[in-house]
Design a protein around this motif. Sequence first.
Motif, PDB file in Angstrom:
ATOM      1  N   ARG B  54       0.837  -1.207   0.000  1.00 28.84           N
ATOM      2  CA  ARG B  54       0.000   0.000   0.000  1.00 28.84           C
ATOM      3  C   ARG B  54       0.864   1.246   0.000  1.00 28.84           C
ATOM      4  O   ARG B  54       0.590   2.216  -0.693  1.00 28.84           O
ATOM      5  N   LYS B  55       1.917   1.191   0.814  1.00 25.32           N
ATOM      6  CA  LYS B  55       2.776   2.341   0.977  1.00 25.32           C
ATOM      7  C   LYS B  55       3.452   2.717  -0.339  1.00 25.32           C
ATOM      8  O   LYS B  55       3.505   3.869  -0.728  1.00 25.32           O
ATOM      9  N   THR B  56       3.975   1.705  -1.030  1.00 27.30           N
ATOM     10  CA  THR B  56       4.646   2.017  -2.286  1.00 27.30           C
ATOM     11  C   THR B  56       3.630   2.265  -3.400  1.00 27.30           C
ATOM     12  O   THR B  56       3.994   2.698  -4.472  1.00 27.30           O
ATOM     13  N   LEU B  72      -5.115  -3.625  -4.480  1.00 31.96           N
ATOM     14  CA  LEU B  72      -3.892  -4.407  -4.358  1.00 31.96           C
ATOM     15  C   LEU B  72      -4.137  -5.776  -4.955  1.00 31.96           C
ATOM     16  O   LEU B  72      -5.210  -6.339  -4.789  1.00 31.96           O
ATOM     17  N   ILE B  73      -3.128  -6.315  -5.621  1.00 35.89           N
ATOM     18  CA  ILE B  73      -3.219  -7.711  -6.022  1.00 35.89           C
ATOM     19  C   ILE B  73      -2.759  -8.529  -4.820  1.00 35.89           C
ATOM     20  O   ILE B  73      -1.711  -8.245  -4.244  1.00 35.89           O
ATOM     21  N   SER B 467      -7.298  -9.760 -12.695  1.00 37.75           N
ATOM     22  CA  SER B 467      -8.583  -9.078 -12.865  1.00 37.75           C
ATOM     23  C   SER B 467      -9.742  -9.927 -12.335  1.00 37.75           C
ATOM     24  O   SER B 467     -10.845  -9.450 -12.182  1.00 37.75           O
ATOM     25  N   GLN B 468      -9.471 -11.200 -12.060  1.00 35.86           N
ATOM     26  CA  GLN B 468     -10.516 -12.095 -11.553  1.00 35.86           C
ATOM     27  C   GLN B 468     -10.205 -12.563 -10.132  1.00 35.86           C
ATOM     28  O   GLN B 468     -10.644 -13.634  -9.718  1.00 35.86           O
ATOM     29  N   GLY B 469      -9.400 -11.811  -9.417  1.00 36.82           N
ATOM     30  CA  GLY B 469      -9.171 -12.126  -8.007  1.00 36.82           C
ATOM     31  C   GLY B 469      -7.954 -12.993  -7.721  1.00 36.82           C
ATOM     32  O   GLY B 469      -7.729 -13.388  -6.584  1.00 36.82           O
ATOM     33  N   GLY B 470      -7.171 -13.320  -8.751  1.00 32.23           N
ATOM     34  CA  GLY B 470      -5.970 -14.113  -8.521  1.00 32.23           C
ATOM     35  C   GLY B 470      -4.901 -13.288  -7.818  1.00 32.23           C
ATOM     36  O   GLY B 470      -4.972 -12.064  -7.767  1.00 32.23           O
TER      37      GLY B 470
END
Lengths: 314, 480
Positions: B54-56, B72-73, B467-470
Amino acid sequence: MLGRTANGVFWLFRYLERVENTARLLDAGLRMALTRDIVTAEEEWRSVMETAGQRAGYETKHGTYTGVQAWNYILRDNDNPANVLKMFEGVRTNARLARNAISGELWEAINEGWMQIEELLSRPVGQGEVGEVIATIRRAATLAHGAVDGTLLRNAAYYFGRAGTFLERADSTARILDIKYYLLLPSFSHVGSSLDTGQWEHILRSVSGDRAYRWLNAGNIDARGMVEFLVLDDRFPRSLAFCHSALRDNLAALARVHGREGQCNEIIRQADIELTDLTIDAVLEQGLHQFLQQFTNRNAAISSAIADDYRFLA
Amino acid sequence: MPRGFIIGDNSFFNEMRNADGSVRPAYEDYATWFDEQEDGFLARKGAEAEGAFRKTGITFNVYGEDEAEERLIPFDMVPRVLTASEWRRLTRGIEQRVKALNAFMYDLYHRQEIIRAGRLPQRLFRNNEAWLPNMVGFTPPGGVYTHIVGIDLVRTGPDEFYVLEDNARTPSGVSYMLENRETMMSMFPELFTRVGVRPVSDYPRRLAKSLAACAPDMTTGKPRVAVLTPGIYNSAYYEHAFLADQMGAELVEGSDLRVIDGRVAMRTTHGFQPVDVIYRRVDDDFLDPLTFNPDSALGVPGIMDVYRAGGITIANAPGTGVCDDKAIYSFMPEIVEFYTGEKPLLPNVQTWRCAEPDSLAYVLDNLAELVVKEVHGSGGYGMLIGPAANSDELDAFRRKLRDNPENYIAQPTLALSTCPIFTESGLAPRHVDLRPYVLVSPNGVDITPGGLTRVAMEDGSLVVNSSQGGGTKDTWVLKD
């Protein structure tokens, strides 16, 4: 660097400065309101709103002035297009735009600050939290400036950023001075009254200059000393003289980097000639309001000259 | 049985442990280290990792939700490990494939020998939206079409690797490969002193070098490289900015560029300055409003004329998307053989082309066991996973197949290998794929050791697309 990127860095720092100044203004308002009776507290918040340039918008929405309403409007109200949250988002968006012109540490300082502020402002800010919110905003700005100091390459991006900072800061001090002076002291007859002293103290707190002023003036507060301090004292980092000279230096550095002077250098040189021999008597004689108007108009001209000289937009 | 280890479904190849719990060679050093850690250690690290991301600001934007919300992924802290010899095998196969892809592109836009030889049907191009007539007879600088390629691989057994997809147009995700490694190294420094892992951090330098080597002949002095992005609202903006930053290149938008005196020039604070190489992250359609989509504000009017006159290198070359077409993919074994004279070292996944009547009949009969993909689709959109679909969905897809069979291919649902991910109840196996990143220049093919491992975060799921939650994992290639 790209003109668009230079524009991004310039506005990143203008917004950052604006956010920080708004936090100072709120802080001063809060302190004054807490030490007054309800009627004067209302006056105080109206005056904070006026200085922030948001009075008309606020009064369209609210009929009365209370602290909670006022600071929530300034900090996070969606009806206020210039609320602190949006301005900080402006800082972050410009930092993203100029991501490859600023250091990783500066980006992280901004991004982390934004995350904290977004979290704090995700719900209405109550009496018990407003102090913490203000402190967080100021700390975020301080961290960003620290990252600039310690990690940013001293190239064009740095000078554009510093130019944005000092232009905005000069504008802010001038605006605070103008509105306070014009509103509260239409003539010199009130000088020395207790209300007057309280208002001047507010001004000093708004620019975080209360301590510095007291050191320099052994506690004596009067209109003349105040104006001299905030306009002409080049030792104080938020005075017009200080910001003006820093702006001049950074614009000169940009001219050096680019191997040519632009319109912005010409304007500030002209301003310099006029300011060199300026005394407090001359300012008061001309009328502080007229002087400040001229000053902010010239700032606006410098800002648009920078954009033209360095191809910010086309 | 080792602590906290869930063996899961034995019908899939587990890359870390055999069915009896013994550790496979690639994971020996990691497993030893892991078993020494205190309970709760990884759980604490998990929160730390998310904070770091998150920070970067390592996020991707999701369209359609609240004006491109940043997300975030999911990142998993257990690395995916390949041995040096496994990697050697893969790189030989990838290199062969990438060389064939470039030779194929050249041929397609010149004499089309492969079609004259009857090895590929002409109709493939007639229907291929990525085919660009403007590229016919033109040879890009250095003869390179696919400067940056991502080859998606899946594994089904100790020695069974398959190519699932070729991403020759604009493979994304390389910033995750780099940031995943950074995060792992900052969280587990002692681990890297114990396990010899080949570095990936020089990818941006290699990319800059590879792109510069493809500069047009017109270039004077050091080639000037710029990354062309659609802007901050693009889903991969973070990556564009990251790569430009790491390469020391300019990050430009279409509005920063203009054609001046036969060169593409960028608007700098010093005035307009020529660019030699553009690593573009906008699609062909948006590249030049004078040649393609006239409504596009993302591109540069006239850039195609400069390109054809040899004034700039565009990476990847326009028209390269032809290779991403899944119908072309189905012919890759023939393509590799035709241009290299060798058998493919990396096989394709078996593929039925629905355009062919026999195949279509088979697909319709066996839909519940198959994965059906749109020929031009990407990112897991518009696909059907037979085993996971209900009868209504199957019926709906049967209709689509009959209406427009040429638009689809079908593949068996593969027994994708699993790697352990960290869950609240310990390590649990999840399906993975792998995208190594390949750079091509006249100086050769350069493959960074590792790549992006994408992992399905849900138990049993075969969908690994971000894009599908991976999620993603750090990918380790061990030193010899």
